[in-house]
Design a protein around this motif. Structure first.
Motif, PDB file in Angstrom:
ATOM      1  N   UNK A  79      11.161 -34.848   2.639  1.00 52.46           N
ATOM      2  CA  UNK A  79      12.308 -35.749   2.415  1.00 52.46           C
ATOM      3  C   UNK A  79      13.151 -35.273   1.240  1.00 52.46           C
ATOM      4  N   UNK A  80      12.478 -34.875   0.165  1.00 48.11           N
ATOM      5  CA  UNK A  80      13.220 -34.393  -1.011  1.00 48.11           C
ATOM      6  C   UNK A  80      13.987 -33.119  -0.663  1.00 48.11           C
ATOM      7  N   UNK A  81      13.315 -32.171  -0.005  1.00 44.37           N
ATOM      8  CA  UNK A  81      13.963 -30.902   0.346  1.00 44.37           C
ATOM      9  C   UNK A  81      15.155 -31.120   1.264  1.00 44.37           C
ATOM     10  N   UNK A  82      15.071 -32.136   2.125  1.00 41.37           N
ATOM     11  CA  UNK A  82      16.144 -32.386   3.095  1.00 41.37           C
ATOM     12  C   UNK A  82      17.422 -32.894   2.442  1.00 41.37           C
ATOM     13  N   UNK A  83      17.327 -33.443   1.234  1.00 46.63           N
ATOM     14  CA  UNK A  83      18.529 -34.009   0.600  1.00 46.63           C
ATOM     15  C   UNK A  83      19.031 -33.137  -0.549  1.00 46.63           C
ATOM     16  N   UNK A  84      18.392 -31.983  -0.753  1.00 44.57           N
ATOM     17  CA  UNK A  84      18.872 -31.050  -1.782  1.00 44.57           C
ATOM     18  C   UNK A  84      19.883 -30.105  -1.155  1.00 44.57           C
ATOM     19  N   UNK A  85      20.959 -29.865  -1.850  1.00 45.61           N
ATOM     20  CA  UNK A  85      22.027 -29.012  -1.321  1.00 45.61           C
ATOM     21  C   UNK A  85      21.718 -27.539  -1.446  1.00 45.61           C
ATOM     22  N   UNK A  86      22.747 -26.707  -1.369  1.00 47.11           N
ATOM     23  CA  UNK A  86      22.603 -25.250  -1.453  1.00 47.11           C
ATOM     24  C   UNK A  86      22.371 -24.859  -2.909  1.00 47.11           C
ATOM     25  N   UNK A  87      21.101 -24.614  -3.262  1.00 49.63           N
ATOM     26  CA  UNK A  87      20.765 -24.372  -4.665  1.00 49.63           C
ATOM     27  C   UNK A  87      19.698 -23.292  -4.772  1.00 49.63           C
ATOM     28  N   UNK A  88      19.601 -22.723  -5.970  1.00 51.17           N
ATOM     29  CA  UNK A  88      18.485 -21.857  -6.307  1.00 51.17           C
ATOM     30  C   UNK A  88      17.321 -22.741  -6.754  1.00 51.17           C
ATOM     31  N   UNK A  89      16.143 -22.510  -6.146  1.00 52.44           N
ATOM     32  CA  UNK A  89      14.970 -23.340  -6.420  1.00 52.44           C
ATOM     33  C   UNK A  89      13.866 -22.471  -7.009  1.00 52.44           C
ATOM     34  N   UNK A  90      13.436 -22.797  -8.215  1.00 54.25           N
ATOM     35  CA  UNK A  90      12.382 -22.047  -8.880  1.00 54.25           C
ATOM     36  C   UNK A  90      11.009 -22.554  -8.441  1.00 54.25           C
ATOM     37  N   UNK A  91      10.124 -21.618  -8.148  1.00 53.95           N
ATOM     38  CA  UNK A  91       8.736 -21.972  -7.862  1.00 53.95           C
ATOM     39  C   UNK A  91       7.840 -20.922  -8.496  1.00 53.95           C
ATOM     40  N   UNK A  92       6.551 -21.217  -8.580  1.00 49.23           N
ATOM     41  CA  UNK A  92       5.622 -20.321  -9.253  1.00 49.23           C
ATOM     42  C   UNK A  92       4.577 -19.790  -8.263  1.00 49.23           C
ATOM     43  N   UNK A  93       4.007 -18.641  -8.621  1.00 49.91           N
ATOM     44  CA  UNK A  93       2.914 -18.028  -7.861  1.00 49.91           C
ATOM     45  C   UNK A  93       1.744 -17.839  -8.821  1.00 49.91           C
ATOM     46  N   UNK A  94       0.555 -18.400  -8.481  1.00 50.16           N
ATOM     47  CA  UNK A  94       0.216 -19.129  -7.256  1.00 50.16           C
ATOM     48  C   UNK A  94       0.534 -20.612  -7.384  1.00 50.16           C
ATOM     49  N   UNK A  95       0.709 -21.259  -6.220  1.00 49.33           N
ATOM     50  CA  UNK A  95       0.918 -22.703  -6.183  1.00 49.33           C
ATOM     51  C   UNK A  95       0.580 -23.215  -4.787  1.00 49.33           C
ATOM     52  N   UNK A  96       0.763 -24.499  -4.583  1.00 49.98           N
ATOM     53  CA  UNK A  96       0.356 -25.209  -3.368  1.00 49.98           C
ATOM     54  C   UNK A  96       0.920 -24.555  -2.103  1.00 49.98           C
ATOM     55  N   UNK A  97       0.070 -24.352  -1.118  1.00 50.22           N
ATOM     56  CA  UNK A  97       0.429 -23.559   0.055  1.00 50.22           C
ATOM     57  C   UNK A  97       1.615 -24.111   0.829  1.00 50.22           C
ATOM     58  N   UNK A  98       1.776 -25.428   0.911  1.00 54.90           N
ATOM     59  CA  UNK A  98       2.842 -26.001   1.738  1.00 54.90           C
ATOM     60  C   UNK A  98       4.231 -25.695   1.202  1.00 54.90           C
ATOM     61  N   UNK A  99       4.348 -25.297  -0.082  1.00 52.96           N
ATOM     62  CA  UNK A  99       5.672 -24.948  -0.604  1.00 52.96           C
ATOM     63  C   UNK A  99       6.266 -23.774   0.167  1.00 52.96           C
ATOM     64  N   UNK A 100       5.410 -22.882   0.652  1.00 54.50           N
ATOM     65  CA  UNK A 100       5.899 -21.737   1.426  1.00 54.50           C
ATOM     66  C   UNK A 100       6.655 -22.218   2.655  1.00 54.50           C
ATOM     67  N   UNK A 101       6.061 -23.152   3.396  1.00 56.86           N
ATOM     68  CA  UNK A 101       6.712 -23.653   4.611  1.00 56.86           C
ATOM     69  C   UNK A 101       7.959 -24.465   4.280  1.00 56.86           C
ATOM     70  N   UNK A 102       7.914 -25.267   3.207  1.00 54.81           N
ATOM     71  CA  UNK A 102       9.088 -26.058   2.818  1.00 54.81           C
ATOM     72  C   UNK A 102      10.254 -25.145   2.469  1.00 54.81           C
ATOM     73  N   UNK A 103       9.974 -24.100   1.681  1.00 53.19           N
ATOM     74  CA  UNK A 103      11.043 -23.193   1.264  1.00 53.19           C
ATOM     75  C   UNK A 103      11.535 -22.322   2.413  1.00 53.19           C
TER      76      UNK A 103
END
Length: 506
Positions: free
Chosen positions: A178-202
């Motif tokens: 839901x959060x990802x669906x309402x975020x516009x065209x942006x650069x999103x920072x994430x870290x490695x390693x982290x929760x596996x589902x972030x890969x599919x969301x991104x």
């Protein structure tokens, strides 16, 4: 003989064909340098959605053995789903699950634990609850969530959460989506390693342009806040997403560092924090038992600080099957989440939202936190002690969560990578999660052997202690076999299904 088939400088058989002493004692150690040489890695790549993605402008590669639907692109499995599927191919099913040790599932034990409040046994279903619930959730539960955050983290602060700052969602992934669906065209920072589902969301929400930061094990996987500030200025980061406490490393951003991270929300950056393990904190002092952690403590204004918190009953209350979770943030975010929920998931289960109300009573929560922390701290210490006895010391022991991030580099090859280690444990009816699933890599182009997570597995000490011992016993058998009898029988002959072995030649 290629370099991939034997250890460099190893003793070869003599010209007469008689095996050398090293061959007899150690077996032939296969050292894989590329994923194409490894059967475990080939099985992974053959899963739909796990193939390397093409560069921009090039056509998508189609596997002719897969059923395809025009316009459909497989997102790939999250770690737990892939590992469960592989376990099923090796004979696991829920009827015989007691025969297996599942140290992979990202869920806590759900039964009674010492000194905890009684577990819910019955769910009332009033007639009104047979109707749809609002997409933002039942108002009474939203109020209870807001009250709990105010009681735990915001006493004495002028700005308080209300029900308008809370959206109830059917699970943490639904909250992320839901959060990802309402975020516009942006650069999103994430870290490695982290929760596996972030890969599919991104990967799925393509308006988010992923920008990775590799966390250094030598620095205990600490997020460098000052570097993040620089990245916001130089790279134009608009969103930072992270789990805290951290899955899978078991580390935590706390105190001054968490306060500084939250302060970035006042510099035109949205901070999205997955706080599902906020109760799983293991203090050294008994007086600190029962304390939890949340970015909510450092928010100045609940409606102007762009801090988004995702949490729920899944981990802290040990109720993963309920799928009752929430997103806490500014009021205008909650309005947007109501709209995205109307087309993404339709809302959380109505009767279970009502049943959750008494579980959020602050006095009950205090008892839950203290009992949980004592119980899981004892399990953590037990598993670390058993791993130490196997000479598998953990480089960075967990301060939080119920995960151990285990480095396999010192094991004999090919057992020293997560995918092969995982496949060998399946033969022993034990499930772990290979580290590569926590290498958030939306493009999937990287040779898996070059992943910073390649030599790791995640072990969960969420299950009951008897399951943990069963799993550690299995790890002990595999490691002993590698160290004493050689690895000649390892790295191959993995089952693709219950009916057949792989037949892959490596």
């Amino acid at each position: 003989m290629s370099r991939s088939s034997t250890r460099p400088n190893s003793a070869y058989p003599s010209r007469s064909g008689t095996p050398s002493l090293r061959d007899v004692v150690h077996g032939v150690m296969k050292i894989f340098h590329h994923e194409k040489e490894s059967e475990a890695h080939q099985i992974f790549r053959q899963q739909v959605g796990h193939q390397p993605k093409p560069a921009l402008g090039l056509p998508q590669t189609i596997n002719p053995d897969e059923e395809t639907v025009p316009g459909i692109e497989h997102p790939g499995s999250t770690g737990v789903i892939y590992c469960s599927d592989r376990a099923i191919a090796n004979g696991f099913n829920y009827a015989n699950s007691h025969e297996w040790a599942n140290l992979g599932q990202g869920a806590p034990e759900v039964g009674p634990i010492p000194d905890a409040p009684p577990r819910p046994q019955n769910i009332p279903v009033p007639e009104d609850s047979l109707e749809y619930a609002p997409t933002t959730g039942v108002k009474a539960l939203r109020e209870a969530v807001a009250n709990l955050y105010n009681d735990n983290y915001r006493k004495g602060k002028a700005s308080q959460y209300t029900y308008e700052n809370v959206c109830i969602v059917p699970g943490g992934r639904a909250g992320l989506s839901r959060v990802a669906a309402v975020i516009g065209d942006v650069y999103c920072s994430y870290q490695v390693p982290d929760y596996t589902a972030y890969d599919q969301v991104l990967s799925a929400f393509k308006r988010l342009v992923p920008v990775p930061t590799a966390l250094d094990p030598k620095n205990k996987y600490r997020l460098d806040i000052e570097q993040t500030k620089k990245d916001i200025l130089t790279q134009g980061l608009a969103v930072v997403i992270a789990s805290n406490p951290r899955n899978p490393t078991g580390q935590v951003i706390a105190g001054k560092e968490l306060k500084e991270l939250v302060s970035l929300s006042r510099e035109n950056t949205t901070i999205v924090l997955d706080e599902f393990y906020s109760w799983y904190i293991y203090p050294d002092s008994e007086k600190d038992i029962g304390k939890s952690i949340s970015s909510a403590e450092y928010v100045e204004d609940v409606n102007s600080d762009s801090v988004v918190i995702i949490d729920g009953l899944t981990k802290n209350w040990r109720l993963p099957g309920w799928r009752v979770c929430w997103v806490v943030g500014p009021k205008n975010l909650i309005t947007a989440l109501s709209q995205s929920g109307s087309f993404l998931d339709g809302g959380a289960n109505h009767p279970l939202q009502l049943a959750a109300l008494p579980l959020l009573d602050p006095e009950r929560v205090k008892l839950e936190k203290a009992s949980l922390q004592r119980h899981f701290k004892a399990k953590r210490d037990h598993v670390l002690k058993r791993l130490h006895a196997l000479h598998l010391d953990v480089d960075v022991p967990p301060q939080a969560t119920f995960y151990i991030w285990l480095n396999l580099e010192k094991l004999p090859p090919p057992l020293n990578n997560g995918l092969t280690f995982f496949e060998e444990l399946l033969k022993e009816k034990t499930i772990v999660i290979p580290g590569i699933f926590f290498d958030i890599n939306p493009a999937h182009r990287r040779n898996l052997f070059n992943s910073p997570c390649h030599h790791y597995v995640r072990l969960s000490f969420g299950p009951p202690i008897e399951d943990l011992d069963k799993g550690i016993d299995a790890i002990g058998r595999v490691v002993a076999a590698a160290r004493q009898g050689g690895t000649k029988k390892m790295g191959h002959n993995y089952k693709k299904s219950l009916e057949s072995s792989t037949g892959i030649n490596v």
